[in-house]
Design a protein around this motif. Structure first.
Motif, PDB file in Angstrom:
ATOM      1  N   ALA A   1      41.395 -65.325 -22.835  1.00 51.82           N
ATOM      2  CA  ALA A   1      42.476 -64.410 -23.227  1.00 51.82           C
ATOM      3  C   ALA A   1      41.933 -62.984 -23.317  1.00 51.82           C
ATOM      4  O   ALA A   1      42.622 -62.011 -22.991  1.00 51.82           O
ATOM      5  CB  ALA A   1      43.077 -64.835 -24.568  1.00 51.82           C
ATOM      6  N   GLY A   2      40.678 -62.864 -23.726  1.00 54.28           N
ATOM      7  CA  GLY A   2      40.035 -61.550 -23.835  1.00 54.28           C
ATOM      8  C   GLY A   2      39.865 -60.894 -22.474  1.00 54.28           C
ATOM      9  O   GLY A   2      39.981 -59.672 -22.344  1.00 54.28           O
ATOM     10  N   GLN A   3      39.592 -61.716 -21.448  1.00 52.33           N
ATOM     11  CA  GLN A   3      39.451 -61.139 -20.102  1.00 52.33           C
ATOM     12  C   GLN A   3      40.781 -60.542 -19.644  1.00 52.33           C
ATOM     13  O   GLN A   3      40.816 -59.502 -18.988  1.00 52.33           O
ATOM     14  CB  GLN A   3      38.983 -62.209 -19.126  1.00 52.33           C
ATOM     15  CG  GLN A   3      37.510 -62.532 -19.327  1.00 52.33           C
ATOM     16  CD  GLN A   3      37.081 -63.763 -18.539  1.00 52.33           C
ATOM     17  OE1 GLN A   3      37.746 -64.171 -17.598  1.00 52.33           O
ATOM     18  NE2 GLN A   3      35.978 -64.346 -18.953  1.00 52.33           N
ATOM     19  N   LEU A   4      41.858 -61.208 -20.043  1.00 52.75           N
ATOM     20  CA  LEU A   4      43.176 -60.663 -19.693  1.00 52.75           C
ATOM     21  C   LEU A   4      43.462 -59.395 -20.508  1.00 52.75           C
ATOM     22  O   LEU A   4      44.013 -58.423 -19.975  1.00 52.75           O
ATOM     23  CB  LEU A   4      44.263 -61.725 -19.919  1.00 52.75           C
ATOM     24  CG  LEU A   4      45.667 -61.364 -19.440  1.00 52.75           C
ATOM     25  CD1 LEU A   4      45.668 -60.793 -18.030  1.00 52.75           C
ATOM     26  CD2 LEU A   4      46.556 -62.589 -19.480  1.00 52.75           C
ATOM     27  N   LEU A   5      43.038 -59.390 -21.765  1.00 53.95           N
ATOM     28  CA  LEU A   5      43.208 -58.174 -22.571  1.00 53.95           C
ATOM     29  C   LEU A   5      42.415 -57.016 -21.948  1.00 53.95           C
ATOM     30  O   LEU A   5      42.883 -55.873 -21.912  1.00 53.95           O
ATOM     31  CB  LEU A   5      42.762 -58.426 -24.023  1.00 53.95           C
ATOM     32  CG  LEU A   5      42.913 -57.254 -24.986  1.00 53.95           C
ATOM     33  CD1 LEU A   5      44.366 -56.766 -25.065  1.00 53.95           C
ATOM     34  CD2 LEU A   5      42.431 -57.633 -26.391  1.00 53.95           C
TER      35      LEU A   5
ATOM     36  N   GLU B   1      35.055 -69.356 -28.189  1.00 55.87           N
ATOM     37  CA  GLU B   1      34.087 -68.338 -27.733  1.00 55.87           C
ATOM     38  C   GLU B   1      33.870 -67.278 -28.809  1.00 55.87           C
ATOM     39  O   GLU B   1      32.745 -66.842 -29.058  1.00 55.87           O
ATOM     40  CB  GLU B   1      34.620 -67.623 -26.479  1.00 55.87           C
ATOM     41  CG  GLU B   1      34.684 -68.486 -25.257  1.00 55.87           C
ATOM     42  CD  GLU B   1      33.303 -68.862 -24.784  1.00 55.87           C
ATOM     43  OE1 GLU B   1      32.400 -68.026 -24.903  1.00 55.87           O
ATOM     44  OE2 GLU B   1      33.125 -70.005 -24.330  1.00 55.87           O
ATOM     45  N   GLU B   2      34.983 -66.860 -29.417  1.00 52.65           N
ATOM     46  CA  GLU B   2      34.903 -65.801 -30.433  1.00 52.65           C
ATOM     47  C   GLU B   2      34.105 -66.291 -31.630  1.00 52.65           C
ATOM     48  O   GLU B   2      33.282 -65.566 -32.192  1.00 52.65           O
ATOM     49  CB  GLU B   2      36.319 -65.379 -30.868  1.00 52.65           C
ATOM     50  CG  GLU B   2      37.112 -64.608 -29.813  1.00 52.65           C
ATOM     51  CD  GLU B   2      37.711 -65.488 -28.718  1.00 52.65           C
ATOM     52  OE1 GLU B   2      37.808 -66.718 -28.934  1.00 52.65           O
ATOM     53  OE2 GLU B   2      38.065 -64.951 -27.657  1.00 52.65           O
TER      54      GLU B   2
ATOM     55  N   GLY C   1      31.075 -64.215 -32.443  1.00 54.98           N
ATOM     56  CA  GLY C   1      31.335 -63.330 -33.588  1.00 54.98           C
ATOM     57  C   GLY C   1      32.138 -62.087 -33.235  1.00 54.98           C
ATOM     58  O   GLY C   1      32.241 -61.162 -34.041  1.00 54.98           O
ATOM     59  N   PHE C   2      32.693 -62.054 -32.001  1.00 56.01           N
ATOM     60  CA  PHE C   2      33.483 -60.885 -31.582  1.00 56.01           C
ATOM     61  C   PHE C   2      34.872 -61.324 -31.103  1.00 56.01           C
ATOM     62  O   PHE C   2      35.015 -62.407 -30.543  1.00 56.01           O
ATOM     63  CB  PHE C   2      32.767 -60.110 -30.469  1.00 56.01           C
ATOM     64  CG  PHE C   2      31.492 -59.492 -30.940  1.00 56.01           C
ATOM     65  CD1 PHE C   2      31.506 -58.360 -31.733  1.00 56.01           C
ATOM     66  CD2 PHE C   2      30.272 -60.073 -30.625  1.00 56.01           C
ATOM     67  CE1 PHE C   2      30.329 -57.807 -32.204  1.00 56.01           C
ATOM     68  CE2 PHE C   2      29.093 -59.528 -31.092  1.00 56.01           C
ATOM     69  CZ  PHE C   2      29.117 -58.388 -31.888  1.00 56.01           C
TER      70      PHE C   2
ATOM     71  N   ALA D   1      47.008 -65.076 -24.369  1.00 50.45           N
ATOM     72  CA  ALA D   1      46.901 -66.524 -24.105  1.00 50.45           C
ATOM     73  C   ALA D   1      48.241 -67.068 -23.608  1.00 50.45           C
ATOM     74  O   ALA D   1      48.281 -67.965 -22.757  1.00 50.45           O
ATOM     75  CB  ALA D   1      46.459 -67.261 -25.366  1.00 50.45           C
ATOM     76  N   TYR D   2      49.335 -66.515 -24.110  1.00 46.18           N
ATOM     77  CA  TYR D   2      50.677 -66.909 -23.631  1.00 46.18           C
ATOM     78  C   TYR D   2      50.823 -66.489 -22.158  1.00 46.18           C
ATOM     79  O   TYR D   2      51.363 -67.231 -21.337  1.00 46.18           O
ATOM     80  CB  TYR D   2      51.745 -66.247 -24.513  1.00 46.18           C
ATOM     81  CG  TYR D   2      53.143 -66.348 -23.964  1.00 46.18           C
ATOM     82  CD1 TYR D   2      53.934 -67.470 -24.216  1.00 46.18           C
ATOM     83  CD2 TYR D   2      53.682 -65.316 -23.189  1.00 46.18           C
ATOM     84  CE1 TYR D   2      55.224 -67.567 -23.697  1.00 46.18           C
ATOM     85  CE2 TYR D   2      54.964 -65.402 -22.670  1.00 46.18           C
ATOM     86  CZ  TYR D   2      55.731 -66.533 -22.924  1.00 46.18           C
ATOM     87  OH  TYR D   2      57.002 -66.617 -22.402  1.00 46.18           O
TER      88      TYR D   2
END
Ligand code: URA
Length: 217
Positions: A93-97, A81-82, A86-87, A191-192
């Protein structure tokens, strides 16, 4: 030679020289003091071919957020996705962040998020030492320009790269370390946590320490 000369010789598209842009990346590595801000650094590494990951990437994922953030999160490398957008951290994993940030009462705009590696490793495999070596100077420059008060290293690759150690993340996390005089908290990668949700409790303990440090307590 003029462009019209080339066209008259039958060249309708100019030959692509990978070195033109790559020279900028090389210069940014060779003379870090010549880079004045993040925008200039990002421009310099556009087109970088310093490691083989450049061949398959769609986008370089430089980083995003406040260029003068007090808190910087450093992840591993872009995923699918990144690479497409480009972000950093825009996938699962970003949703969890985002949830971690929400619990910290923070938004993405207030922090800076980047990765050790700026281009996606194929099939999300682990970054190789030569890829880390090629890309690490850009991370070093980002941190030098941002001058955060605290760094959070998300996962093994960020923590081990910034701290120059092979100690496992399970032993590094939860206590303060230092990167170039800046307090650094290693914690588990989101992600972990997607695979091991029981680790969320530890991450929250780590983030509480980060919040206390930021508030000067
Ligand atoms: N994992 C990372 O380490 N970085 C990203 O940007 C996305 C997933």
């Amino acid at each position: 030679m003029l462009l019209t000369d080339l066209q008259s010789w039958g060249f309708h598209t100019l030959p692509q020289s990978t070195n033109v842009t790559n020279n900028e990346a090389v210069k940014a590595v060779a003379d870090p003091s010549a880079v004045v801000d993040l925008a200039q650094l990002e421009a310099r590494i556009a087109g970088c071919t310093l490691c083989p990951l450049s061949a398959q990437r769609k986008n370089i994922v430089f980083g995003a957020g406040d260029h003068h953030a007090a808190l910087v999160f450093v992840g591993e490398a872009p995923g699918r996705e990144e690479d497409q957008q480009g972000f950093p951290f825009v996938g699962e994993a970003g949703q969890l962040l985002d949830k971690i940030l929400y619990a910290m009462k923070m938004t993405r705009d207030e922090v800076y998020i980047c990765n050790v590696i700026k281009c996606r490793p194929p099939s999300n495999r682990d970054p190789q030492p030569e890829e880390i070596n090629a890309c690490e100077p850009f991370l070093q420059q980002q941190l030098k320009l941002i001058k955060p008060r605290v760094i959070v290293a998300l996962g093994r690759f960020a923590a081990q790269t910034l701290l120059q150690t092979k100690t496992p993340i399970s032993r590094l996390r939860g206590s303060w370390h230092e990167y170039q005089g800046i307090p650094l908290m290693p914690t588990f990668h989101p992600a972990y946590l997607l695979r091991n949700p029981s680790g969320k409790r530890d991450v929250w303990e780590d983030m509480k320490q980060v919040l206390s440090r930021l508030s000067g307590r």
